[in-house]
Scaffold this motif. Structure first.
Motif, PDB file in Angstrom:
ATOM      1  N   LEU A   1       0.818  -1.211   0.000  1.00 57.08           N
ATOM      2  CA  LEU A   1       0.000   0.000   0.000  1.00 57.08           C
ATOM      3  C   LEU A   1       0.853   1.263   0.000  1.00 57.08           C
ATOM      4  CD1 LEU A   1      -2.830   1.310   0.245  1.00 57.08           C
ATOM      5  CD2 LEU A   1      -2.575   1.119   2.734  1.00 57.08           C
ATOM      6  N   TYR A   2       1.989   1.228   0.697  1.00 53.28           N
ATOM      7  CA  TYR A   2       2.820   2.423   0.821  1.00 53.28           C
ATOM      8  C   TYR A   2       4.038   2.406  -0.101  1.00 53.28           C
ATOM      9  CZ  TYR A   2      -0.105   4.301   4.431  1.00 53.28           C
ATOM     10  OH  TYR A   2      -1.190   4.845   5.092  1.00 53.28           O
ATOM     11  N   ASP A   3       4.046   1.523  -1.075  1.00 53.87           N
ATOM     12  CA  ASP A   3       5.080   1.575  -2.097  1.00 53.87           C
ATOM     13  C   ASP A   3       4.940   2.890  -2.867  1.00 53.87           C
ATOM     14  OD1 ASP A   3       6.067   1.031  -5.051  1.00 53.87           O
ATOM     15  OD2 ASP A   3       7.000  -0.519  -3.813  1.00 53.87           O
ATOM     16  N   PRO A   4       6.051   3.571  -3.163  1.00 57.16           N
ATOM     17  CA  PRO A   4       5.962   4.875  -3.846  1.00 57.16           C
ATOM     18  C   PRO A   4       5.338   4.825  -5.229  1.00 57.16           C
ATOM     19  CG  PRO A   4       8.254   4.132  -3.661  1.00 57.16           C
ATOM     20  CD  PRO A   4       7.435   3.244  -2.778  1.00 57.16           C
ATOM     21  N   ARG A   5       5.211   3.642  -5.810  1.00 56.89           N
ATOM     22  CA  ARG A   5       4.545   3.549  -7.117  1.00 56.89           C
ATOM     23  C   ARG A   5       3.028   3.721  -7.007  1.00 56.89           C
ATOM     24  NH1 ARG A   5       7.937  -1.779  -8.741  1.00 56.89           N
ATOM     25  NH2 ARG A   5       8.203  -1.760  -6.455  1.00 56.89           N
ATOM     26  N   LEU A   6       2.487   3.587  -5.814  1.00 56.65           N
ATOM     27  CA  LEU A   6       1.067   3.832  -5.582  1.00 56.65           C
ATOM     28  C   LEU A   6       0.905   5.180  -4.889  1.00 56.65           C
ATOM     29  CD1 LEU A   6      -0.164   0.342  -4.306  1.00 56.65           C
ATOM     30  CD2 LEU A   6      -0.016   1.190  -6.657  1.00 56.65           C
ATOM     31  N   GLN A   7      -0.246   5.828  -5.117  1.00 58.41           N
ATOM     32  CA  GLN A   7      -0.504   7.133  -4.534  1.00 58.41           C
ATOM     33  C   GLN A   7      -1.958   7.231  -4.098  1.00 58.41           C
ATOM     34  OE1 GLN A   7       1.755   9.553  -3.968  1.00 58.41           O
ATOM     35  NE2 GLN A   7       3.352   8.210  -4.804  1.00 58.41           N
ATOM     36  N   PRO A   8      -2.263   8.068  -3.092  1.00 59.77           N
ATOM     37  CA  PRO A   8      -3.665   8.268  -2.704  1.00 59.77           C
ATOM     38  C   PRO A   8      -4.493   8.728  -3.892  1.00 59.77           C
ATOM     39  CG  PRO A   8      -2.184   9.334  -1.134  1.00 59.77           C
ATOM     40  CD  PRO A   8      -1.340   8.891  -2.290  1.00 59.77           C
ATOM     41  N   GLY A   9      -5.690   8.184  -4.002  1.00 57.08           N
ATOM     42  CA  GLY A   9      -6.583   8.564  -5.092  1.00 57.08           C
ATOM     43  C   GLY A   9      -6.374   7.794  -6.376  1.00 57.08           C
ATOM     44  N   GLN A  10      -5.299   7.005  -6.455  1.00 59.53           N
ATOM     45  CA  GLN A  10      -5.040   6.214  -7.659  1.00 59.53           C
ATOM     46  C   GLN A  10      -6.166   5.209  -7.851  1.00 59.53           C
ATOM     47  OE1 GLN A  10      -1.246   4.222  -7.444  1.00 59.53           O
ATOM     48  NE2 GLN A  10      -0.829   4.671  -9.594  1.00 59.53           N
ATOM     49  N   SER A  11      -6.632   5.077  -9.077  1.00 60.80           N
ATOM     50  CA  SER A  11      -7.771   4.204  -9.331  1.00 60.80           C
ATOM     51  C   SER A  11      -7.409   2.746  -9.103  1.00 60.80           C
ATOM     52  CB  SER A  11      -8.266   4.380 -10.765  1.00 60.80           C
ATOM     53  OG  SER A  11      -7.362   3.798 -11.694  1.00 60.80           O
ATOM     54  N   ARG A  12      -8.425   1.975  -8.829  1.00 59.94           N
ATOM     55  CA  ARG A  12      -8.231   0.542  -8.638  1.00 59.94           C
ATOM     56  C   ARG A  12      -7.579  -0.083  -9.869  1.00 59.94           C
ATOM     57  NH1 ARG A  12     -12.907  -3.128  -6.088  1.00 59.94           N
ATOM     58  NH2 ARG A  12     -11.911  -5.172  -6.121  1.00 59.94           N
ATOM     59  N   LYS A  13      -8.058   0.292 -11.030  1.00 66.14           N
ATOM     60  CA  LYS A  13      -7.526  -0.273 -12.270  1.00 66.14           C
ATOM     61  C   LYS A  13      -6.053   0.057 -12.431  1.00 66.14           C
ATOM     62  CE  LYS A  13      -8.149  -0.163 -17.310  1.00 66.14           C
ATOM     63  NZ  LYS A  13      -8.944   0.432 -18.434  1.00 66.14           N
ATOM     64  N   ASP A  14      -5.693   1.333 -12.230  1.00 69.20           N
ATOM     65  CA  ASP A  14      -4.300   1.733 -12.408  1.00 69.20           C
ATOM     66  C   ASP A  14      -3.405   1.104 -11.344  1.00 69.20           C
ATOM     67  OD1 ASP A  14      -5.037   3.236 -14.576  1.00 69.20           O
ATOM     68  OD2 ASP A  14      -4.978   5.171 -13.527  1.00 69.20           O
ATOM     69  N   ALA A  15      -3.893   1.070 -10.118  1.00 67.59           N
ATOM     70  CA  ALA A  15      -3.090   0.508  -9.036  1.00 67.59           C
ATOM     71  C   ALA A  15      -2.820  -0.974  -9.263  1.00 67.59           C
ATOM     72  CB  ALA A  15      -3.783   0.728  -7.700  1.00 67.59           C
ATOM     73  N   MET A  16      -3.842  -1.708  -9.657  1.00 63.14           N
ATOM     74  CA  MET A  16      -3.698  -3.154  -9.766  1.00 63.14           C
ATOM     75  C   MET A  16      -2.849  -3.566 -10.967  1.00 63.14           C
ATOM     76  SD  MET A  16      -4.843  -4.247  -7.021  1.00 63.14           S
ATOM     77  CE  MET A  16      -4.377  -5.928  -7.447  1.00 63.14           C
ATOM     78  N   THR A  17      -2.610  -2.658 -11.904  1.00 60.52           N
ATOM     79  CA  THR A  17      -1.647  -2.970 -12.969  1.00 60.52           C
ATOM     80  C   THR A  17      -0.217  -2.927 -12.434  1.00 60.52           C
ATOM     81  OG1 THR A  17      -1.486  -0.659 -13.713  1.00 60.52           O
ATOM     82  CG2 THR A  17      -3.178  -2.039 -14.750  1.00 60.52           C
ATOM     83  N   LEU A  18      -0.003  -2.200 -11.333  1.00 58.24           N
ATOM     84  CA  LEU A  18       1.331  -2.048 -10.754  1.00 58.24           C
ATOM     85  C   LEU A  18       1.625  -3.046  -9.636  1.00 58.24           C
ATOM     86  CD1 LEU A  18       1.308   1.857 -10.451  1.00 58.24           C
ATOM     87  CD2 LEU A  18       2.478   0.490 -12.209  1.00 58.24           C
ATOM     88  N   VAL A  19       0.581  -3.518  -8.962  1.00 57.58           N
ATOM     89  CA  VAL A  19       0.772  -4.333  -7.761  1.00 57.58           C
ATOM     90  C   VAL A  19       1.564  -5.614  -8.012  1.00 57.58           C
ATOM     91  CG1 VAL A  19      -0.458  -5.688  -5.997  1.00 57.58           C
ATOM     92  CG2 VAL A  19      -1.155  -3.338  -6.489  1.00 57.58           C
ATOM     93  N   PRO A  20       1.333  -6.359  -9.115  1.00 57.58           N
ATOM     94  CA  PRO A  20       2.145  -7.576  -9.310  1.00 57.58           C
ATOM     95  C   PRO A  20       3.652  -7.298  -9.327  1.00 57.58           C
ATOM     96  CG  PRO A  20       0.239  -7.616 -10.745  1.00 57.58           C
ATOM     97  CD  PRO A  20       0.267  -6.246 -10.140  1.00 57.58           C
ATOM     98  N   ASP A  21       4.070  -6.201  -9.965  1.00 52.93           N
ATOM     99  CA  ASP A  21       5.496  -5.864  -9.984  1.00 52.93           C
ATOM    100  C   ASP A  21       5.983  -5.439  -8.604  1.00 52.93           C
ATOM    101  OD1 ASP A  21       5.783  -6.442 -12.653  1.00 52.93           O
ATOM    102  OD2 ASP A  21       5.529  -4.366 -13.323  1.00 52.93           O
ATOM    103  N   ILE A  22       5.128  -4.728  -7.860  1.00 54.23           N
ATOM    104  CA  ILE A  22       5.505  -4.330  -6.500  1.00 54.23           C
ATOM    105  C   ILE A  22       5.714  -5.564  -5.639  1.00 54.23           C
ATOM    106  CG2 ILE A  22       4.673  -3.184  -4.406  1.00 54.23           C
ATOM    107  CD1 ILE A  22       3.195  -1.194  -6.251  1.00 54.23           C
ATOM    108  N   VAL A  23       4.810  -6.507  -5.730  1.00 54.72           N
ATOM    109  CA  VAL A  23       4.926  -7.738  -4.947  1.00 54.72           C
ATOM    110  C   VAL A  23       6.187  -8.498  -5.320  1.00 54.72           C
ATOM    111  CG1 VAL A  23       3.881 -10.003  -4.530  1.00 54.72           C
ATOM    112  CG2 VAL A  23       2.443  -7.959  -4.576  1.00 54.72           C
ATOM    113  N   GLU A  24       6.489  -8.583  -6.601  1.00 52.52           N
ATOM    114  CA  GLU A  24       7.677  -9.296  -7.031  1.00 52.52           C
ATOM    115  C   GLU A  24       8.939  -8.605  -6.540  1.00 52.52           C
ATOM    116  OE1 GLU A  24       9.843 -12.346  -8.603  1.00 52.52           O
ATOM    117  OE2 GLU A  24       7.661 -12.224  -8.419  1.00 52.52           O
TER     118      GLU A  24
END
Length: 280
Positions: A251-274
């Motif tokens: 949630l607090y990875d700098p690639r995510l930001q408050p207000g970021q849409s679910r769609k945009d955020a979830m395109t980034l989350v797999p790379d953040i997790v990896e």
């Protein structure tokens, strides 16, 4: 400074989360004993019998970060943008004398841990008027005085909790846009209040501290399919797990930001997790 003054001028949405309630009239000790006897409230933070993959983390993050507990939020079951703190947290404790030393220590320790996990600057406030995160640990004789101190439009928060059946509860305000006194973007958490009953068994009180403070960072949902996790109303685990720490770090990875849409955020989350858990 009273709670009303803290909230005046905020264009904010109110979200609520709570520990699973007990049966009305049932003592908390009996409830806790029943859970333990049924194999619940486990204390492992990395249980060997509940492995999880990176794909599990991606799915569970979406469930917890974008879901809301519908029974506590007017039937709303989800939001479609990231909610998290952008400003430093300054917290203030209002506590029953009987619980002050032990529970205050647990809160200070866990606030430090949340700061390490999220990168948010978290420190005790120097005075009540400067806090944006209030933690109340109160017994039956304390509510009247605390209600007077928090008098205002949202004094009903504590008053309602006093007669509720939940052992702990959190309420979180987040911005709906820039039209507020702090110029915070949409999804920025601007104020949180956590209420915990005094006199709970020590390990259960510690679990309340960990769950409600962690959820107040922006992980507002509980879901019975998310495991191993404290964000699950089946109460299998008492404390924040290693799995849950990953959710906060995502949630607090700098690639995510408050207000970021679910769609945009979830395109980034797999790379953040990896990145956080290579090959997991």
């Amino acid at each position: 400074m009273r709670l009303l003054a803290k909230l005046t001028g905020l264009a904010a949405a109110l979200l609520t989360t709570a520990c699973a309630p007990t049966t009305t009239g049932e003592s908390f000790d009996n409830y806790i004993n029943q859970l333990v006897n049924n194999g619940k409230l486990r204390k492992e933070r990395a249980p060997a019998d509940a492995p999880f993959s990176n794909a599990d983390l991606v799915r569970n993050f979406e469930t917890i970060a974008f879901g809301l507990e519908p029974q506590l939020n007017g039937g709303v079951s989800e939001e479609n943008h990231i909610r998290r703190w952008r400003q430093p947290i300054r917290y203030w404790l209002i506590m029953s004398e009987s619980d002050a030393e032990r529970t205050a220590r647990e809160i200070h320790i866990f606030m430090d841990r949340l700061g390490d996990l999220t990168g948010v600057e978290i420190q005790p406030a120097t005075e009540f008027s400067q806090s944006n995160f209030d933690v109340l640990v109160l017994g039956p004789d304390d509510y009247g005085k605390a209600e007077d101190r928090l008098y205002g439009a949202d004094a009903s928060l504590l008053r309602a909790f006093r007669w509720d059946s939940a052992p702990c509860q959190a309420r979180v305000y987040h911005s709906e846009g820039f039209a507020n006194q702090n110029d915070e973007p949409k999804g920025s958490i601007t104020y949180a209040i956590v209420m915990i009953r005094a006199g709970l068994k020590p390990f259960f009180a510690k679990g309340c501290v960990e769950e409600e403070l962690a959820q107040s960072m922006g992980l507002m949902n509980d879901d019975d399919h998310v495991r191993p996790s404290i964000f699950n109303d089946d109460e299998e685990f008492a404390f924040l797990t290693e799995h849950d720490e990953y959710l906060l770090r995502i949630l607090y990875d700098p690639r995510l930001q408050p207000g970021q849409s679910r769609k945009d955020a979830m395109t980034l989350v797999p790379d953040i997790v990896e990145t956080l858990r290579p090959g997991g």
